[in-house]
Design a protein around this motif. Sequence first.
Motif, short mmCIF file in Angstrom:
data_model
loop_
_atom_site.label_atom_id
_atom_site.label_comp_id
_atom_site.label_asym_id
_atom_site.label_seq_id
_atom_site.Cartn_x
_atom_site.Cartn_y
_atom_site.Cartn_z
N LEU A 50 0.76 -1.26 -0.07
CA LEU A 50 -0.12 0.10 0.19
C LEU A 50 0.75 1.28 0.04
N PRO A 52 1.47 3.16 2.65
CA PRO A 52 0.81 4.24 3.21
C PRO A 52 1.35 5.10 4.10
N THR A 101 -3.56 6.72 5.18
CA THR A 101 -4.28 5.63 5.45
C THR A 101 -5.44 5.44 4.32
N GLN A 102 -6.21 4.08 4.19
CA GLN A 102 -7.16 3.77 3.49
C GLN A 102 -8.03 3.03 4.50
N GLU A 103 -9.20 3.54 4.92
CA GLU A 103 -10.11 3.31 5.57
C GLU A 103 -10.84 2.14 5.04
N HIS A 105 -10.06 -1.10 4.14
CA HIS A 105 -9.17 -1.63 3.37
C HIS A 105 -9.34 -3.16 3.64
N LYS A 107 -7.87 -6.15 3.40
CA LYS A 107 -6.60 -6.76 4.23
C LYS A 107 -5.93 -6.28 5.36
N GLN A 113 -1.52 0.26 8.74
CA GLN A 113 -1.11 1.19 7.81
C GLN A 113 -0.13 2.15 8.61
#
Length: 191
Positions: A50, A52, A101-103, A105, A107, A113
């Motif tokens: 990712l 991140p 960060t990707q809320e 996700h 996995k 992250q």
Amino acid sequence: MNEKAAGGAPVREAALARRSAPKVTDVSPDDAELRSLIAAAGRVADHASLEPWRLVALRGDARARLGDALVEAAGLEGPDAEKLRGKPLRAPLLVAVVARTQEGHPKVPVWEQDAMAAGVAHLLSLLLDEAGWGVMWRTGPHVRHDAVAAVHGLAPGEHLLGWLYVGGVPADASRDRHRPVDASRFLTTLD
């Protein structure tokens, strides 16, 4: 010890030698050296690739703008405000550590992250120390304030984890290391 572990001794030695430098001189790595060290630090474990994280270099007047934002975040005036305003000027280079960060996700949860971004920061601090620079990771109560975020140009989904304060190591600085870590206090085994 296997062959690969024997070859990894420099990493172990660098980790054992690392020490925070609360006071530094006015010299710092240039952008080329910093990019080289970031390229190595970016090799930290990264679940789902990712990436991140990102880093923001603050030099010169950018540090003063951060000081102003910290004062705004704290709502201070007078001598206390001036003391806080001067904190980012303690080092010629601040490297802001930003988690991207990707809320939701599927996995990789947000905490993981954040851990990846923190891993990059720690590895970068180790690499800077090994390269002969003084480094101190600093945070504070205003690291997530909107005024502080604005100085760094944070986008939605980004938040600040803190700053690496980087500079030269003073000639009179003690490089004595902390007491050894008693690993047995931190390791348990499940049978």
